[in-house]
Design a protein around this motif. Sequence first.
Motif, PDB file in Angstrom:
ATOM      1  N   TRP A 151       0.844  -1.202   0.000  1.00 41.66           N
ATOM      2  CA  TRP A 151       0.000   0.000   0.000  1.00 41.66           C
ATOM      3  C   TRP A 151       0.876   1.249   0.000  1.00 41.66           C
ATOM      4  CZ3 TRP A 151      -4.763   0.300  -1.480  1.00 41.66           C
ATOM      5  CH2 TRP A 151      -5.578   1.380  -1.122  1.00 41.66           C
ATOM      6  N   ARG A 152       1.967   1.205   0.765  1.00 39.92           N
ATOM      7  CA  ARG A 152       2.907   2.331   0.748  1.00 39.92           C
ATOM      8  C   ARG A 152       3.517   2.501  -0.635  1.00 39.92           C
ATOM      9  NH1 ARG A 152       4.838  -0.143   5.621  1.00 39.92           N
ATOM     10  NH2 ARG A 152       6.819  -0.681   4.620  1.00 39.92           N
ATOM     11  N   ARG A 153       3.910   1.390  -1.265  1.00 42.98           N
ATOM     12  CA  ARG A 153       4.512   1.484  -2.605  1.00 42.98           C
ATOM     13  C   ARG A 153       3.514   2.021  -3.621  1.00 42.98           C
ATOM     14  NH1 ARG A 153       6.844  -3.511  -1.014  1.00 42.98           N
ATOM     15  NH2 ARG A 153       5.467  -4.753  -2.343  1.00 42.98           N
ATOM     16  N   ALA A 154       2.253   1.602  -3.486  1.00 43.03           N
ATOM     17  CA  ALA A 154       1.233   2.073  -4.427  1.00 43.03           C
ATOM     18  C   ALA A 154       1.050   3.581  -4.336  1.00 43.03           C
ATOM     19  CB  ALA A 154      -0.090   1.362  -4.156  1.00 43.03           C
ATOM     20  N   PHE A 155       1.073   4.112  -3.124  1.00 45.16           N
ATOM     21  CA  PHE A 155       0.875   5.556  -2.987  1.00 45.16           C
ATOM     22  C   PHE A 155       2.136   6.345  -3.309  1.00 45.16           C
ATOM     23  CE2 PHE A 155      -3.101   4.346  -1.223  1.00 45.16           C
ATOM     24  CZ  PHE A 155      -3.920   5.431  -1.496  1.00 45.16           C
ATOM     25  N   GLU A 156       3.297   5.747  -3.135  1.00 48.56           N
ATOM     26  CA  GLU A 156       4.508   6.393  -3.638  1.00 48.56           C
ATOM     27  C   GLU A 156       4.459   6.464  -5.159  1.00 48.56           C
ATOM     28  OE1 GLU A 156       8.180   8.119  -4.343  1.00 48.56           O
ATOM     29  OE2 GLU A 156       6.859   8.146  -2.589  1.00 48.56           O
ATOM     30  N   ALA A 157       3.969   5.391  -5.797  1.00 48.52           N
ATOM     31  CA  ALA A 157       3.804   5.413  -7.255  1.00 48.52           C
ATOM     32  C   ALA A 157       2.779   6.472  -7.662  1.00 48.52           C
ATOM     33  CB  ALA A 157       3.378   4.035  -7.747  1.00 48.52           C
ATOM     34  N   PHE A 158       1.701   6.572  -6.901  1.00 51.74           N
ATOM     35  CA  PHE A 158       0.668   7.577  -7.158  1.00 51.74           C
ATOM     36  C   PHE A 158       1.274   8.981  -7.063  1.00 51.74           C
ATOM     37  CE2 PHE A 158      -3.997   8.723  -5.857  1.00 51.74           C
ATOM     38  CZ  PHE A 158      -4.183   9.333  -7.078  1.00 51.74           C
ATOM     39  N   ARG A 159       2.122   9.187  -6.043  1.00 54.30           N
ATOM     40  CA  ARG A 159       2.774  10.492  -5.890  1.00 54.30           C
ATOM     41  C   ARG A 159       3.644  10.812  -7.098  1.00 54.30           C
ATOM     42  NH1 ARG A 159       7.460  12.486  -5.197  1.00 54.30           N
ATOM     43  NH2 ARG A 159       8.436  10.438  -5.090  1.00 54.30           N
ATOM     44  N   GLN A 160       4.431   9.834  -7.560  1.00 53.54           N
ATOM     45  CA  GLN A 160       5.304  10.055  -8.711  1.00 53.54           C
ATOM     46  C   GLN A 160       4.490  10.339  -9.969  1.00 53.54           C
ATOM     47  OE1 GLN A 160       7.487   6.242  -7.892  1.00 53.54           O
ATOM     48  NE2 GLN A 160       9.275   7.493  -8.373  1.00 53.54           N
ATOM     49  N   TRP A 161       3.417   9.595 -10.153  1.00 52.41           N
ATOM     50  CA  TRP A 161       2.527   9.837 -11.297  1.00 52.41           C
ATOM     51  C   TRP A 161       1.956  11.253 -11.220  1.00 52.41           C
ATOM     52  CZ3 TRP A 161      -2.668  11.051 -11.604  1.00 52.41           C
ATOM     53  CH2 TRP A 161      -3.257  10.926 -12.864  1.00 52.41           C
ATOM     54  N   GLY A 213      -7.335   1.749 -10.903  1.00 48.14           N
ATOM     55  CA  GLY A 213      -7.607   1.095 -12.181  1.00 48.14           C
ATOM     56  C   GLY A 213      -7.414   2.027 -13.363  1.00 48.14           C
ATOM     57  N   LEU A 214      -7.763   3.310 -13.183  1.00 45.98           N
ATOM     58  CA  LEU A 214      -7.636   4.285 -14.265  1.00 45.98           C
ATOM     59  C   LEU A 214      -6.187   4.550 -14.657  1.00 45.98           C
ATOM     60  CD1 LEU A 214     -10.322   6.922 -13.219  1.00 45.98           C
ATOM     61  CD2 LEU A 214     -10.351   5.563 -15.310  1.00 45.98           C
ATOM     62  N   ILE A 215      -5.275   4.439 -13.686  1.00 46.99           N
ATOM     63  CA  ILE A 215      -3.889   4.829 -13.961  1.00 46.99           C
ATOM     64  C   ILE A 215      -2.901   3.677 -13.816  1.00 46.99           C
ATOM     65  CG2 ILE A 215      -4.342   7.201 -13.248  1.00 46.99           C
ATOM     66  CD1 ILE A 215      -2.795   6.589 -10.643  1.00 46.99           C
ATOM     67  N   MET A 216      -3.381   2.459 -13.497  1.00 48.74           N
ATOM     68  CA  MET A 216      -2.457   1.356 -13.222  1.00 48.74           C
ATOM     69  C   MET A 216      -1.545   1.059 -14.402  1.00 48.74           C
ATOM     70  SD  MET A 216      -1.289  -0.619 -10.943  1.00 48.74           S
ATOM     71  CE  MET A 216      -2.517  -0.477  -9.648  1.00 48.74           C
ATOM     72  N   ASP A 217      -2.084   1.072 -15.612  1.00 44.79           N
ATOM     73  CA  ASP A 217      -1.231   0.812 -16.786  1.00 44.79           C
ATOM     74  C   ASP A 217      -0.113   1.841 -16.872  1.00 44.79           C
ATOM     75  OD1 ASP A 217      -2.764  -1.369 -17.423  1.00 44.79           O
ATOM     76  OD2 ASP A 217      -3.894  -0.369 -19.021  1.00 44.79           O
ATOM     77  N   ASP A 218      -0.427   3.107 -16.575  1.00 40.41           N
ATOM     78  CA  ASP A 218       0.598   4.148 -16.594  1.00 40.41           C
ATOM     79  C   ASP A 218       1.637   3.911 -15.505  1.00 40.41           C
ATOM     80  OD1 ASP A 218      -0.590   5.422 -18.691  1.00 40.41           O
ATOM     81  OD2 ASP A 218      -1.453   7.055 -17.519  1.00 40.41           O
ATOM     82  N   LEU A 219       1.184   3.537 -14.311  1.00 42.67           N
ATOM     83  CA  LEU A 219       2.119   3.307 -13.207  1.00 42.67           C
ATOM     84  C   LEU A 219       3.114   2.207 -13.551  1.00 42.67           C
ATOM     85  CD1 LEU A 219      -0.205   3.449 -10.053  1.00 42.67           C
ATOM     86  CD2 LEU A 219       1.103   5.299 -11.092  1.00 42.67           C
ATOM     87  N   ALA A 221       3.820   1.080 -16.710  1.00 41.21           N
ATOM     88  CA  ALA A 221       4.611   1.463 -17.889  1.00 41.21           C
ATOM     89  C   ALA A 221       5.727   2.441 -17.526  1.00 41.21           C
ATOM     90  CB  ALA A 221       3.708   2.070 -18.955  1.00 41.21           C
ATOM     91  N   MET A 222       5.468   3.326 -16.565  1.00 43.48           N
ATOM     92  CA  MET A 222       6.470   4.310 -16.149  1.00 43.48           C
ATOM     93  C   MET A 222       7.491   3.726 -15.177  1.00 43.48           C
ATOM     94  SD  MET A 222       4.079   7.686 -15.562  1.00 43.48           S
ATOM     95  CE  MET A 222       3.350   8.594 -16.930  1.00 43.48           C
ATOM     96  N   GLY A 223       7.268   2.493 -14.751  1.00 43.17           N
ATOM     97  CA  GLY A 223       8.196   1.857 -13.815  1.00 43.17           C
ATOM     98  C   GLY A 223       8.005   2.277 -12.378  1.00 43.17           C
ATOM     99  N   PHE A 224       6.866   2.904 -12.070  1.00 43.33           N
ATOM    100  CA  PHE A 224       6.609   3.350 -10.706  1.00 43.33           C
ATOM    101  C   PHE A 224       6.096   2.216  -9.819  1.00 43.33           C
ATOM    102  CE2 PHE A 224       5.509   7.762 -12.615  1.00 43.33           C
ATOM    103  CZ  PHE A 224       6.862   8.053 -12.739  1.00 43.33           C
ATOM    104  N   LEU A 225       5.477   1.199 -10.438  1.00 47.52           N
ATOM    105  CA  LEU A 225       4.879   0.098  -9.685  1.00 47.52           C
ATOM    106  C   LEU A 225       4.923  -1.154 -10.555  1.00 47.52           C
ATOM    107  CD1 LEU A 225       3.379  -0.122  -6.862  1.00 47.52           C
ATOM    108  CD2 LEU A 225       1.251  -0.133  -8.187  1.00 47.52           C
ATOM    109  N   SER A 226       5.157  -2.304  -9.936  1.00 49.23           N
ATOM    110  CA  SER A 226       5.149  -3.547 -10.697  1.00 49.23           C
ATOM    111  C   SER A 226       3.729  -4.050 -10.860  1.00 49.23           C
ATOM    112  CB  SER A 226       5.993  -4.616  -9.987  1.00 49.23           C
ATOM    113  OG  SER A 226       5.344  -5.049  -8.803  1.00 49.23           O
ATOM    114  N   GLN A 227       3.526  -4.895 -11.874  1.00 48.75           N
ATOM    115  CA  GLN A 227       2.204  -5.476 -12.076  1.00 48.75           C
ATOM    116  C   GLN A 227       1.832  -6.367 -10.889  1.00 48.75           C
ATOM    117  OE1 GLN A 227      -0.042  -4.807 -14.751  1.00 48.75           O
ATOM    118  NE2 GLN A 227      -1.294  -5.663 -13.113  1.00 48.75           N
TER     119      GLN A 227
END
Length: 258
Positions: A151-161, A213-219, A221-227
């Motif tokens: 959950w922390r990694r997901a929101f760090e990815a959200f911050r970077q996005w 779900g709206l931005i997961m592909d971007d996260l 693709a940008m290398g912010f989060l793994s699948q």
Amino acid sequence: MRYVIANDSEEERTRLRLLAELTDPYTCYRLEEIGVEPGWRCLEIGAGLGTVSTWLADKVGSEGEVVCTDMQTKFLEDIDHPRIRVEQLDILQEPQRHGAFDLAVARNVHHHIPDRLAAMRNLVEMVRPGGHILYVEPDLHPAMADFHPVWRRAFEAFRQWGEQHDIDLFTGRRLPHQLAVAGLDIVSSRGETALFSGKGGDPAVELYRRSFGLIMDDLVAMGFLSQADGDEVDRLLDSEQAWLMNFCFFATHARKPV
């Protein structure tokens, strides 16, 4: 001003409904503290589905008025209230009303605006001397300190996005200083964070599922989060035991000096 994600779809209507369910009680509680009075003229920018404007319209009475605005008014067209006027408004444009409102409300919109300080100046210009401003804006900090590493990694990815799209997901904590620098008196600034799980139909569960779900592909693709992390986020949102940290929603109440 611009929208990063298309905001005229039924998917977005659903997401806005969930966001309103999550934040309306807290927003209206803070408005009750301000003490909205009969006869007031109120402005809401970035109104979404107009739920806050509807609440205000019931408070201002027959002599009051609420101007309910957004860049895209499609989701406001069904509002049928004698004291609500729906208008399209870009808060970055030169304001046409000066000192016209007793109260201005901006909720969950300021962090999306690229030139936030210009938008704030325009909003302040539209409020009368002695009038009130309420911003309700998110801040990522609780979610980034959650017990669950993914959950922390997901929101760090959200911050970077967000940084890539000029979206400030720490806006909540910055507003008191920015409003004070703009010459306003800060009455209060408080935050609320709720824990939630997959049990009991909490709107946060579906809101985060749809938002990620709206931005997961971007996260990914940008290398912010793994699948794999994205899949784990879905599993957490399905779990009744995984109590997760929400955003903190800061409500900052300021007054324009007389």
